[in-house]
Write a protein that holds these residues in place. Sequence first.
Motif, short mmCIF file in Angstrom:
data_model
loop_
_atom_site.label_atom_id
_atom_site.label_comp_id
_atom_site.label_asym_id
_atom_site.label_seq_id
_atom_site.Cartn_x
_atom_site.Cartn_y
_atom_site.Cartn_z
N PRO A 180 -8.39 -32.36 -7.32
CA PRO A 180 -7.03 -32.20 -7.81
C PRO A 180 -6.32 -31.04 -7.11
CG PRO A 180 -8.63 -32.19 -9.62
CD PRO A 180 -9.42 -32.24 -8.36
N GLU A 181 -7.09 -30.09 -6.66
CA GLU A 181 -6.51 -28.91 -6.03
C GLU A 181 -7.53 -28.41 -5.01
OE1 GLU A 181 -5.22 -24.71 -7.78
OE2 GLU A 181 -5.15 -26.34 -9.25
N THR A 182 -7.17 -28.37 -3.75
CA THR A 182 -8.14 -27.94 -2.74
C THR A 182 -7.75 -26.57 -2.21
OG1 THR A 182 -8.28 -30.23 -2.06
CG2 THR A 182 -9.33 -28.65 -0.64
N ASP A 183 -8.70 -25.67 -2.20
CA ASP A 183 -8.43 -24.35 -1.65
C ASP A 183 -8.80 -24.28 -0.19
OD1 ASP A 183 -7.65 -23.33 -4.18
OD2 ASP A 183 -9.76 -23.19 -4.74
N LEU A 184 -9.76 -25.13 0.21
CA LEU A 184 -10.30 -25.00 1.55
C LEU A 184 -10.88 -26.34 1.99
CD1 LEU A 184 -11.11 -22.96 3.79
CD2 LEU A 184 -13.20 -22.54 2.49
N VAL A 185 -10.53 -26.77 3.20
CA VAL A 185 -11.10 -27.99 3.75
C VAL A 185 -11.99 -27.62 4.94
CG1 VAL A 185 -10.63 -30.21 4.89
CG2 VAL A 185 -9.15 -29.42 3.03
N ILE A 186 -13.22 -28.07 4.92
CA ILE A 186 -14.16 -27.79 6.00
C ILE A 186 -14.56 -29.11 6.66
CG2 ILE A 186 -16.47 -26.88 6.57
CD1 ILE A 186 -14.76 -24.66 5.59
N TRP A 187 -14.43 -29.17 7.96
CA TRP A 187 -14.91 -30.34 8.69
C TRP A 187 -16.38 -30.13 9.02
CZ3 TRP A 187 -12.60 -34.98 9.90
CH2 TRP A 187 -11.25 -35.10 9.53
N VAL A 188 -17.19 -31.14 8.69
CA VAL A 188 -18.62 -31.05 8.94
C VAL A 188 -18.98 -32.13 9.96
CG1 VAL A 188 -20.92 -31.20 7.92
CG2 VAL A 188 -19.01 -30.34 6.55
N THR A 189 -19.54 -31.71 11.09
CA THR A 189 -20.00 -32.68 12.08
C THR A 189 -21.51 -32.56 12.22
OG1 THR A 189 -17.91 -32.43 13.27
CG2 THR A 189 -19.71 -33.54 14.44
N VAL A 222 -16.76 -35.16 6.30
CA VAL A 222 -18.06 -35.27 6.96
C VAL A 222 -18.10 -36.44 7.95
CG1 VAL A 222 -20.54 -35.52 6.55
CG2 VAL A 222 -19.12 -34.32 4.88
N VAL A 223 -18.47 -36.12 9.19
CA VAL A 223 -18.65 -37.15 10.22
C VAL A 223 -19.95 -36.86 10.98
CG1 VAL A 223 -16.20 -37.63 10.57
CG2 VAL A 223 -17.28 -35.81 11.87
N SER A 224 -20.30 -37.76 11.90
CA SER A 224 -21.48 -37.53 12.73
C SER A 224 -21.13 -37.74 14.18
CB SER A 224 -22.60 -38.50 12.33
OG SER A 224 -23.63 -38.44 13.29
N ARG A 225 -21.83 -37.01 15.04
CA ARG A 225 -21.56 -37.13 16.47
C ARG A 225 -22.46 -38.16 17.13
NH1 ARG A 225 -22.08 -31.42 18.86
NH2 ARG A 225 -20.20 -31.09 17.64
N ASP A 226 -23.60 -38.47 16.50
CA ASP A 226 -24.55 -39.38 17.16
C ASP A 226 -25.09 -40.48 16.25
OD1 ASP A 226 -26.27 -37.55 15.74
OD2 ASP A 226 -26.21 -36.25 17.50
N VAL A 227 -26.04 -40.13 15.39
CA VAL A 227 -26.66 -41.16 14.55
C VAL A 227 -26.33 -40.91 13.08
CG1 VAL A 227 -28.55 -41.46 16.20
CG2 VAL A 227 -28.81 -39.84 14.31
N PHE A 228 -26.89 -41.74 12.19
CA PHE A 228 -26.66 -41.57 10.75
C PHE A 228 -27.39 -40.32 10.25
CE2 PHE A 228 -25.72 -46.17 9.18
CZ PHE A 228 -24.85 -46.35 10.23
N HIS A 229 -26.67 -39.46 9.57
CA HIS A 229 -27.27 -38.34 8.86
C HIS A 229 -26.74 -38.38 7.43
CE1 HIS A 229 -28.34 -36.31 12.75
NE2 HIS A 229 -27.19 -36.85 13.17
N ALA A 230 -27.17 -37.44 6.62
CA ALA A 230 -26.57 -37.30 5.29
C ALA A 230 -26.50 -35.82 4.96
CB ALA A 230 -27.37 -38.05 4.24
N PHE A 231 -25.29 -35.39 4.65
CA PHE A 231 -25.03 -33.98 4.37
C PHE A 231 -25.28 -33.71 2.88
CE2 PHE A 231 -21.72 -30.96 2.85
CZ PHE A 231 -22.10 -29.82 3.54
N GLY A 232 -26.04 -32.68 2.60
CA GLY A 232 -26.32 -32.39 1.19
C GLY A 232 -26.56 -30.92 0.92
#
Length: 215
Positions: A100-109, A141-151
């Motif tokens: 509802p309210e975002t203070d910060l957006v982080i791109w994760v590759t 969250v995106v990936s540069r090569d293969v499938f990963h999962a961010f956690g």
Amino acid sequence: MAQQITPPDELWWLTFNQFLIGALVLGTFVSIVFAYFAIRYWEKKVKPNEAEVVLGPGRVAPGTSKIGWTRYTLVVTGIIVTLLILATFPRTDYVEASPPETDLVIWVTAFQFGWEFEYPNGKKVVNTLVLPTDTVVEFKVVSRDVFHAFGIPEIKGAKIDAIPGILNSLWVKTPSEPGELNVVCYELCGVGHSLMVGKIKVVPPDEFQAFLQST
Ligand code: CUA
């Protein structure tokens, strides 16, 4: 800083606990009915020859085909399960949407084998992310090569696929006390999968600002 919103991990705990209570109520009810019948019909015995005639597959002994109790059990089960499902739908929508309210957006590759994080001002770091306390953070969250999962194991429900060509997002509220969180890869992605770990350092907001401005 957002104070009013409910972070996803709190919602997951609430949902988990409600399901647990529902399961306990249901389990207790069914166990009581089961015990009642077990005791009530303890002494009744069907004569061997009578059983052969009457009790075939799909048949019940005469006089026992009452569905009264079955009906009550179904009704109680139905009510509990329906309420739990109805409670879960809006929560899932809430968690899956942007906060509802975002203070910060982080791109994760994600990449073999590590994590690149990018801040709104373009600053990039690898494997060690610094975040301010008590802040709503959205991870793209995106990936540069293969499938990963961010956690993030310390935060319940903080886990999402990192897929090449697909943008997934996940949001959390950082702890209110400074500390350290882990970042792990939750999907087998190659020989370095188990080494694909990172850290999130949660620091006071002023310290975070200083970090963000540093080069
Ligand atoms: Cu990346 Cu496992």
